[in-house]
Design an enzyme around this catalytic site. Sequence first.
Site, PDB file in Angstrom:
ATOM      1  N   TRP A  36       0.837  -1.212   0.000  1.00 43.89           N
ATOM      2  CA  TRP A  36       0.000   0.000   0.000  1.00 43.89           C
ATOM      3  C   TRP A  36       0.861   1.247   0.000  1.00 43.89           C
ATOM      4  O   TRP A  36       0.521   2.249  -0.633  1.00 43.89           O
ATOM      5  CB  TRP A  36      -0.976  -0.028   1.173  1.00 43.89           C
ATOM      6  N   ASP A  68      -1.834   6.641   6.549  1.00 45.63           N
ATOM      7  CA  ASP A  68      -2.846   5.697   6.066  1.00 45.63           C
ATOM      8  C   ASP A  68      -3.120   4.709   7.198  1.00 45.63           C
ATOM      9  O   ASP A  68      -2.293   3.853   7.492  1.00 45.63           O
ATOM     10  CB  ASP A  68      -2.298   4.976   4.821  1.00 45.63           C
ATOM     11  N   LYS A 119     -11.848  -2.322   6.481  1.00 43.32           N
ATOM     12  CA  LYS A 119     -11.018  -3.188   7.310  1.00 43.32           C
ATOM     13  C   LYS A 119     -11.534  -3.221   8.753  1.00 43.32           C
ATOM     14  O   LYS A 119     -11.535  -4.258   9.384  1.00 43.32           O
ATOM     15  CB  LYS A 119      -9.555  -2.727   7.298  1.00 43.32           C
TER      16      LYS A 119
HETATM   17  C1  LIG Z   1      -6.797  -2.145   1.986  1.00 43.92           C
HETATM   18  C2  LIG Z   1      -5.848  -1.040   2.146  1.00 43.92           C
HETATM   19  C3  LIG Z   1      -5.786   0.032   1.234  1.00 43.92           C
HETATM   20  C4  LIG Z   1      -6.650   0.094  -0.008  1.00 43.92           C
HETATM   21  O1  LIG Z   1      -7.937   0.399   0.331  1.00 43.92           O
HETATM   22  P1  LIG Z   1      -9.072   0.577  -0.780  1.00 43.92           P
HETATM   23  O2  LIG Z   1     -10.180   1.149   0.032  1.00 43.92           O
HETATM   24  O3  LIG Z   1      -9.350  -0.758  -1.360  1.00 43.92           O
HETATM   25  O4  LIG Z   1      -8.589   1.528  -1.795  1.00 43.92           O
HETATM   26  C5  LIG Z   1      -4.903   1.041   1.483  1.00 43.92           C
HETATM   27  N1  LIG Z   1      -4.089   1.018   2.555  1.00 43.92           N
HETATM   28  C6  LIG Z   1      -4.111   0.005   3.440  1.00 43.92           C
HETATM   29  C7  LIG Z   1      -3.194   0.030   4.616  1.00 43.92           C
HETATM   30  C8  LIG Z   1      -4.994  -1.053   3.260  1.00 43.92           C
HETATM   31  O5  LIG Z   1      -5.019  -2.068   4.148  1.00 43.92           O
END
Ligand SMILES: *Cc1c(COP(=O)(O)O)cnc(C)c1O
Length: 362
Positions: free
Chosen positions: A102, A170, A194
Site C-alpha cells: 500500500w 494511512d 477493514k
Molecule cells: C486495503 C488497504 C488500502 C486500499 O484500500 P481501498 O479502500 O481498497 O482503496 C490502502 N491502505 C491500506 C493500509 C490497506 O489495508
Amino acid sequence: MVRKFNFNPGPGVLPFSVLQKVQAEFTDYRGVGMSIVEMSHRSKEFEAILAHVKQNFKDILGIPEGYEIIFVGGGASLQFAMIPMNFLGKDQVADYVNTGEWARRAIKEAKLFGKVHVAGDTESDNYTHLPSELVFSSNAQYLHLTSNNTIFGTQWPSYPETGNVPLIVDMSSDFMSRKVDVKKYAMIYAGAQKNIGPAGVTAVIIRKDMLDKVVNREIPTMMQYKTHVENNSLYNTPPVFSIYMVDLVTEWIKEMGGLQKIEEMNDKKAKMIYDIMDSMPDFYKGTVTQKEHRSKMNITFRLPSEDLEKKFEKEATAKNLFGLKGHRSVGGMRASVYNAFPIEGVEELCKFMKEFAANNRK
Ligand SMILES: *Cc1c(COP(=O)(O)O)cnc(C)c1O
C-alpha cells in the site's frame, strides 16, 4: 445459521449486533417508511446520521478543535492520488516510507505530481520489518506513512517525530484499533472496510491549516479536500449506506468502552496467537523478523512446507476458521483479527494450531 469465524483481511468482520440492527432497519428506517438507501442524502434523517457519526469520531478519537472530518468515495487508493494532487507541487518534495504494497502504491501516485523522497524502505527484505532508520529530506511538504501493513503483518508501534513536517498516515487497517494522539497528525485516512464498516467510504480527518496549503494547480472539484469540507461531505451523493454503517460501528465501539477497551482486547487477541507461534517456533514461523514490529491486526506466519500450509487452511476451514490464507506475496497464513473479531474465534484458532502441530510434526 452458522456464522464463520471470519479472518478475512478486508472487507473484514463486522460486529454481529450491528449487522442485525442494519437488517432490522433496512426496509423501514426508524419508522420513516423507506430504506436508508432510498432516502435523500439531504434528508434530515441522513443529516442526523452524518452529524452523529462525526460526533462519535470526536468522542472515540478525542479529535481536538481545528480538524475536519469528511467522508469520501474511491477507497483509500484514491487518497494515494488526492494527497499529492492537493499538497505536492511539481517541484516540491514529499517523504514517503516504503513498508509494503500500500505504501508502494501511494508512492507511485505521488510521483505523478511531484518529487518523492523515500525516507525508509524495506522492500529488499520483502517488508519483513519496518525500517530501522529514516532519512528525511530537509524540505518535505509532508511525510506519508502506512500505519499497519495489512499484507506483510507489520505495524508501527509509534511514529517518528516529524517536527513541523505534516504527518499524513494511512490507517486503513488499524483505524480505531488503538489510541491515537490526533494532534500529532496533519491528516489521517482510512478505507472503512477493514475495521469500521463496509467498503465504499473513506474517512479523512484533516487539520484545517492543510486546506490553506493546497498547491496552485488545476484540481478536479471532486478531488479537492476543500470541496468535501465546505459541503460537509455532501457535494455529491456520498456513500450513504456505508456512512450509516460506520455510524453504527462507531456506536458499537463506544458501547464496548471506547479505544481503551478495544485496544486491550486487540492486544489480548494478538498475544494469544503470537504466544502459540512463539511456543512452537520450529513449526509456526512468524514472517515478521522483529517482534516489536508485529501487527496486532494481521498476524502472518508460515508452516514448515507449502503442503502443510494448504492442509492447515483446508482443515481450519472445515472447523469454520475462515479466510486464513496469506497474501500471495508473503505466502503462508494470515489471521486478520480486527476489532469485531470475537475472542472465541481466537481461542478456537489457538486450539486448532496446537492440535495441527501435534498431528503434523515430524
Ligand atoms: C486495503 C488497504 C488500502 C486500499 O484500500 P481501498 O479502500 O481498497 O482503496 C490502502 N491502505 C491500506 C493500509 C490497506 O489495508
